[in-house]
Design a protein around this motif. Structure first.
Motif, mmCIF file in Angstrom:
data_model
loop_
_atom_site.group_PDB
_atom_site.id
_atom_site.type_symbol
_atom_site.label_atom_id
_atom_site.label_comp_id
_atom_site.label_asym_id
_atom_site.label_seq_id
_atom_site.Cartn_x
_atom_site.Cartn_y
_atom_site.Cartn_z
ATOM 1 N N VAL A 185 -10.509 6.448 6.771
ATOM 2 C CA VAL A 185 -10.725 7.805 7.267
ATOM 3 C C VAL A 185 -11.163 7.727 8.715
ATOM 4 C CG1 VAL A 185 -11.311 8.773 5.003
ATOM 5 C CG2 VAL A 185 -13.125 7.815 6.438
ATOM 6 N N ASP A 186 -10.998 8.818 9.442
ATOM 7 C CA ASP A 186 -11.454 8.869 10.823
ATOM 8 C C ASP A 186 -12.981 8.865 10.872
ATOM 9 O OD1 ASP A 186 -8.904 8.937 11.916
ATOM 10 O OD2 ASP A 186 -8.775 11.131 11.740
ATOM 11 N N ALA A 217 -9.211 2.080 -1.002
ATOM 12 C CA ALA A 217 -9.801 3.379 -0.720
ATOM 13 C C ALA A 217 -8.752 4.454 -0.985
ATOM 14 C CB ALA A 217 -10.272 3.435 0.729
ATOM 15 N N GLN A 218 -9.080 5.394 -1.832
ATOM 16 C CA GLN A 218 -8.163 6.466 -2.184
ATOM 17 C C GLN A 218 -8.494 7.690 -1.330
ATOM 18 O OE1 GLN A 218 -9.225 6.126 -6.415
ATOM 19 N NE2 GLN A 218 -7.101 5.566 -6.806
ATOM 20 N N LEU A 278 0.815 -1.197 0.000
ATOM 21 C CA LEU A 278 0.000 0.000 0.000
ATOM 22 C C LEU A 278 0.857 1.259 0.000
ATOM 23 C CD1 LEU A 278 -2.620 -1.068 2.688
ATOM 24 C CD2 LEU A 278 -2.713 -1.382 0.225
ATOM 25 N N THR A 279 0.299 2.325 -0.518
ATOM 26 C CA THR A 279 0.944 3.634 -0.465
ATOM 27 C C THR A 279 0.219 4.470 0.573
ATOM 28 O OG1 THR A 279 -0.507 4.635 -2.108
ATOM 29 C CG2 THR A 279 1.415 3.427 -2.929
ATOM 30 N N PRO A 280 0.806 5.568 1.014
ATOM 31 C CA PRO A 280 0.154 6.383 2.048
ATOM 32 C C PRO A 280 -1.219 6.902 1.639
ATOM 33 C CG PRO A 280 2.470 6.973 1.830
ATOM 34 C CD PRO A 280 2.163 6.038 0.705
ATOM 35 N N SER A 281 -1.521 7.007 0.344
ATOM 36 C CA SER A 281 -2.795 7.573 -0.086
ATOM 37 C C SER A 281 -3.847 6.507 -0.387
ATOM 38 C CB SER A 281 -2.595 8.424 -1.339
ATOM 39 O OG SER A 281 -2.103 7.627 -2.403
ATOM 40 N N THR A 282 -3.521 5.235 -0.180
ATOM 41 C CA THR A 282 -4.488 4.171 -0.433
ATOM 42 C C THR A 282 -4.591 3.249 0.767
ATOM 43 O OG1 THR A 282 -2.819 2.726 -1.427
ATOM 44 C CG2 THR A 282 -4.025 4.178 -2.919
ATOM 45 N N ARG A 283 -5.759 2.687 0.952
ATOM 46 C CA ARG A 283 -6.002 1.749 2.041
ATOM 47 C C ARG A 283 -6.822 0.584 1.493
ATOM 48 N NH1 ARG A 283 -3.041 5.051 3.629
ATOM 49 N NH2 ARG A 283 -3.055 6.253 5.584
ATOM 50 N N LEU A 284 -6.321 -0.629 1.637
ATOM 51 C CA LEU A 284 -7.092 -1.790 1.218
ATOM 52 C C LEU A 284 -8.170 -2.071 2.250
ATOM 53 C CD1 LEU A 284 -7.457 -4.177 -0.767
ATOM 54 C CD2 LEU A 284 -5.989 -5.513 0.751
ATOM 55 N N THR A 285 -9.366 -2.294 1.777
ATOM 56 C CA THR A 285 -10.461 -2.704 2.659
ATOM 57 C C THR A 285 -11.434 -3.515 1.825
ATOM 58 O OG1 THR A 285 -12.063 -1.948 4.308
ATOM 59 C CG2 THR A 285 -11.797 -0.571 2.332
ATOM 60 N N ALA A 286 -12.622 -3.767 2.346
ATOM 61 C CA ALA A 286 -13.520 -4.690 1.646
ATOM 62 C C ALA A 286 -14.970 -4.365 1.964
ATOM 63 C CB ALA A 286 -13.198 -6.125 2.028
ATOM 64 N N VAL A 336 -12.404 4.992 -5.134
ATOM 65 C CA VAL A 336 -12.079 3.599 -4.858
ATOM 66 C C VAL A 336 -11.526 2.957 -6.121
ATOM 67 C CG1 VAL A 336 -13.842 3.366 -3.072
ATOM 68 C CG2 VAL A 336 -14.399 2.772 -5.426
ATOM 69 N N LYS A 337 -10.718 1.940 -5.900
ATOM 70 C CA LYS A 337 -10.109 1.197 -6.991
ATOM 71 C C LYS A 337 -10.125 -0.270 -6.572
ATOM 72 C CE LYS A 337 -5.791 1.152 -9.653
ATOM 73 N NZ LYS A 337 -4.436 1.762 -9.741
ATOM 74 N N PRO A 338 -10.578 -1.186 -7.430
ATOM 75 C CA PRO A 338 -10.761 -2.567 -6.987
ATOM 76 C C PRO A 338 -9.461 -3.306 -6.743
ATOM 77 C CG PRO A 338 -11.248 -2.375 -9.306
ATOM 78 C CD PRO A 338 -11.045 -0.986 -8.811
ATOM 79 N N PHE A 339 -9.543 -4.280 -5.898
ATOM 80 C CA PHE A 339 -8.439 -5.183 -5.569
ATOM 81 C C PHE A 339 -8.117 -6.053 -6.781
ATOM 82 C CE2 PHE A 339 -7.509 -9.486 -3.566
ATOM 83 C CZ PHE A 339 -6.191 -9.198 -3.268
ATOM 84 N N GLY A 340 -6.834 -6.282 -7.022
ATOM 85 C CA GLY A 340 -6.422 -7.036 -8.191
ATOM 86 C C GLY A 340 -6.874 -8.472 -8.215
ATOM 87 N N GLY A 341 -7.243 -9.034 -7.061
ATOM 88 C CA GLY A 341 -7.716 -10.411 -7.029
ATOM 89 C C GLY A 341 -9.181 -10.572 -7.373
ATOM 90 N N ASP A 342 -9.865 -9.461 -7.637
ATOM 91 C CA ASP A 342 -11.278 -9.512 -8.014
ATOM 92 C C ASP A 342 -11.375 -9.760 -9.516
ATOM 93 O OD1 ASP A 342 -13.996 -9.121 -8.478
ATOM 94 O OD2 ASP A 342 -14.143 -7.500 -7.022
#
Length: 832
Positions: free
Chosen positions: A550-551, A76-77, A60-68, A86-92
């Motif tokens: 996000v908070d 999550a961008q 992950l990069t500081p500007s993205t967070r993997l979630t589901a 949002v950008k989908p997970f590569g395993g989808d």
């Protein structure tokens, strides 16, 4: 090389190219873009954009967070602390367009911002006017005051009436994640408090999951299915009974990987024949160019009986299979041939009930017997009066064909959900937080029982061979669900909801359930907390880190935090948390899976590495791709018996015979529904209403986002109506119409289409309830919640499932000023 062997080689080569990892990333536009609406292009374009973006492989990069989510895993961008995309997970394998709406869900105007209490309840407590639920203003209170109030009410009700008077209502869809599972957390807290009245069963599949253990020894509806590669390689004909695979495979209880979409593409390209038995022409039927058998709703069993009659009388059935692997066919045969009741179940007999021509029924039976046939049953066919009979009869048909346990043959009940049929990975089990023990042993059948429970304390009902007596409920606690969306017969529910002394709801949004509560506690979305989950409940190919993006907005808190604080106030905080905070629990789930993996000789990184990378992938063995359900049973039924009393498929159940239920005989039977187009009530209400799952929502989830612009008609939930039925009533495409019966009424937007058979209308379930007179039983729903007209009765004494698809109505063009939709507006707030 023989032609059969050559055909197998061609199919295997094809499977490798289409079902390989990531190979289906471009399937979403062709599959999900088909819809009966002028708004198809935005959905298809969105899916195409997602398909082109599958280039992320971590870390992950500081500007993205993997979630589901229930629609899949995604990145999550975030910019300046705000979710921007949002950008989908590569395993989808085929990301779905609903992911786009998730930022709008976080920032929806309907978010509950602070703890709130109904004004009358804040002043008078249990002595307040309960008829004002759903209508009265709310007052903002502090978290300390809200939690003190909840804890005080729990203690008061327990001391005055006992723990059985507390009802833990939640038992339906909630946010994904192994920790922040609201219904489980609620039960954990109430169990430590001394117990509660619980639910049993499953709202979606109550009838099927109750009858099928008597028939096959398994629940079936959540079990592993024959693998898709095996079907594509071996199957000649797929028959869909009320199953829309394209629409419903978008979602999952855990984040789906959408394996079904490349599989369906393979079905299409291989030219496998498909028949769809459904009163609607579904997206799946259109995509696969299926033959459409447009029967009357609720007559599936009559159709299947006539198919069985043809198989038997034309000697197309497998007598050897029936003798070795089943019991009770002889008793069923007496009924099938009319020896026990004087009515042979011929195609001519069924044609009068189903309005499917006898010649079509005979042809379908012959096609099913001609080659390798897979029967795929949807859950819709058991959401009807006597809903136990359709799954039972489907298994009986499969047994008569004799292909159960053969590659690509037999039956399955989960192909239309969460990629059932996807090959399972060799992976450890990821555990979650436990609900613990419940000292109170009373549990009601969930699908039908909620209103019945609240309205009828002391009533005793039959359920699967047992008697259940309803306690007198004084406190309802609901977390992680929306009963005012999914419960049948809304107006009966409103009356029932006025009975308890206090109602407490945790919610993210001002749903109708929250508006009908006394105490409302605001909870976070999945994007405002950390968690962990599997990807796909059938494959388990990934363990996913669900990072907080996000908070929390406003004063929202997680369910875990809320219940932990309540547990502190009630004197068992340490037992509830076991000394672990959010990340402590998540780490413990991962480490337990890591221990299992080590024993399985699988590699998993340490937790910190996993959390940074965002996921762990597990191998899918080749053997899983060739999995055949009941394969071992077929090879040797003595060494691999089923979980039934006989160890075989029970076409006749002596267990059910002993129950003596008049509405659930001991073998599959056609029983006339309480409401249907062949009954007397159809003279007054001549249209049969079906309520399928929505295409761009998960029940009511996402209806409060901009995505409803893709499907609403005139700002209402659409109603599909056949051109002939619309013309007879002076209804034009786009008109606002009123749908009504003796139970209630709703407004909807007319969608005139020949994709629904004459005499049938379809309104997708899940539109937010929006009464024109808030809180009042009998109010008109301005927005289109279908459960204002559905029937609240059990399928039978066996399962007590819901009968959402057993509904007769009339429809008319709405005259006069069209009321404004207010479903998504927060309630009025009084000054504290």
């Amino acid at each position: 090389m023989g032609s059969k062997h050559r055909k197998g080689m061609e199919r295997r080569t094809f499977l490798k190219s289409v079902l390989g990892a990531g190979a289906a990333s471009l399937m979403a536009p062709s599959l999900l873009g088909s819809r009966a609406s002028a708004q198809a292009a935005p959905a298809a374009n969105a899916a195409a954009r997602y398909a082109r973006s599958l280039d992320w492989a971590g870390p992950l990069t500081p500007s993205t967070r993997l979630t589901a989510s229930h629609w899949g895993a995604f990145l999550a961008q975030v910019e300046d602390g705000k979710l921007v995309g949002v950008k989908p997970f590569g395993g989808d394998r085929a990301p779905v367009p609903m992911l786009q709406a998730l930022p709008g869900r976080v920032y929806a105007r309907s978010r509950i911002q602070y703890p709130m209490v109904r004004e009358g309840f804040l002043k008078k407590g249990a002595r307040s006017d309960r008829s004002q639920r759903g209508a009265e203003r709310f007052v903002r209170v502090s978290w300390d005051d809200a939690l003190d109030l909840v804890a005080g009410e729990l203690e008061r009700v327990k001391a005055s009436y006992g723990n059985a008077s507390i009802f833990a209502g939640s038992l339906d869809w909630h946010s994904v994640g192994k920790l922040h599972n609201a219904p489980t957390l609620l039960r954990r807290m109430l169990g430590l408090f001394g117990g509660y009245t619980d639910n049993t069963g499953d709202f979606s599949v109550q009838a099927a999951m109750t009858i099928l253990p008597h028939v096959t020894g398994n629940i079936e509806v959540y079990d592993q299915q024959t693998a898709w590669p095996t079907i594509i390689e071996n199957t000649d004909l797929i028959v869909l009974f009320g199953a829309d695979l394209i629409k419903n495979n978008q979602i999952g209880w855990t984040p789906p990987d959408h394996y079904a979409y490349p599989a369906l593409q393979a079905v299409k390209e291989r030219g496998i024949e498909v028949v769809s038995v459904d009163p609607r022409l579904t997206d799946t039927a259109r995509f696969l160019d299926a033959d459409w058998v447009a029967l009357r709703p609720n007559t599936d069993v009559a159709l299947m009986l006539a198919i069985a009659h043809t198989l038997y009388t034309e000697k197309l059935y497998d007598e050897a299979f029936l003798k070795r692997y089943t019991v009770g066919f002889d008793k069923f045969l007496d009924y099938l041939l009319g020896k026990s009741d004087g009515q042979p179940k011929t195609p001519e007999w069924a044609a009068k009930i189903t309005e499917v021509p006898a010649a079509t029924i005979r042809d379908l039976a012959r096609r099913m017997a001609r080659g390798r046939t897979m029967l795929m049953g949807g859950w819709a066919i058991q959401r009807q009066d006597h809903g136990e009979q359709a799954p039972w009869m489907l298994v009986t048909l499969a047994a008569m064909l004799g292909q159960v346990g053969l590659p690509g043959g037999g039956f399955g009940f989960s192909y239309h959900y969460a990629s059932g049929g996807a090959p399972a990975a060799n992976a450890p089990v990821l555990s979650g937080i436990s609900a613990g023990d419940n000292p109170v042993k009373t549990a009601i059948p969930f699908a039908h029982g909620v209103s019945d429970l609240l309205l009828n304390p002391g009533k005793t009902v039959d359920y699967n061979g047992e008697k259940v007596t309803y306690p007198d409920i004084k406190l309802v606690y609901w977390a992680g669900g929306n009963p005012f969306s999914h419960q049948m017969d809304k107006n009966r529910l409103i009356q029932a909801w006025q009975r308890p002394e206090v109602t407490i709801v945790h919610d993210i949004f001002w749903t109708s359930s929250a508006k009908f509560a006394d105490i409302v506690l605001p909870v976070t979305t999945t994007l405002e907390r950390n968690d962990i989950d599997n990807m796909s409940e059938y494959t388990n190919q990934y363990i996913l880190a669900m990072h907080k993006a996000v908070d929390p907005l406003f004063e929202a808190r997680s369910d875990f935090e809320i219940f932990a604080e309540l547990s502190d106030r009630l004197g068992f905080g340490r037992k509830f948390t076991e000394g672990k905070d959010e990340m402590g629990w998540i780490r413990s789930f991962y480490e337990e899976a890591r221990k299992q993996a080590k024993a399985m000789k699988l590699s998993m990184p340490d937790f910190d590495t996993f959390w940074e990378t965002g996921y762990v992938a597990f191998p899918v063995p080749e053997s899983a791709k060739q999995y055949v359900r009941y394969g071992d049973f077929r090879k040797d039924p003595d060494l691999n018996p089923l979980g039934t009393p006989s160890g075989k498929i029970e076409i006749y159940s002596r267990t059910i015979e002993k129950f003596g239920y008049d509405d659930c005989p001991p073998h599959p039977t056609w029983l006339e529904p309480a409401e249907w187009l062949g009954g007397a009530k159809a003279k007054r209400y001549p249209l049969h209403l079906v309520s399928p799952h929505p295409k761009y929502r998960l029940h009511s989830q996402l209806d409060n986002t901009w995505i409803r612009d893709w499907y609403e008609v005139n700002e209402r939930e659409p109603v599909w109506i056949h051109p002939d039925d619309a013309r007879a009533r002076g209804i034009a495409h786009g008109d606002v119409v009123r749908i009504f019966n003796d139970r209630g009424a709703l407004l909807a937007g007319a969608y005139v289409t020949d994709r629904v058979r004459r005499g049938v209308i379809a309104v997708h379930e899940g539109a937010w309830y929006d009464p024109d007179e808030p809180g009042k039983p009998g109010a008109l729903c301005k927005h289109g919640n279908v459960n204002t007209v559905t029937m609240d009765k059990g399928t039978s004494k066996l399962a007590q499932g819901n009968v959402a698809n057993t509904v007769l109505v009339e429809i008319e063009k709405y005259e006069g000023p069209v009321p404004r939709v207010t479903a998504f507006e927060p309630p009025a707030q009084a000054q504290s």
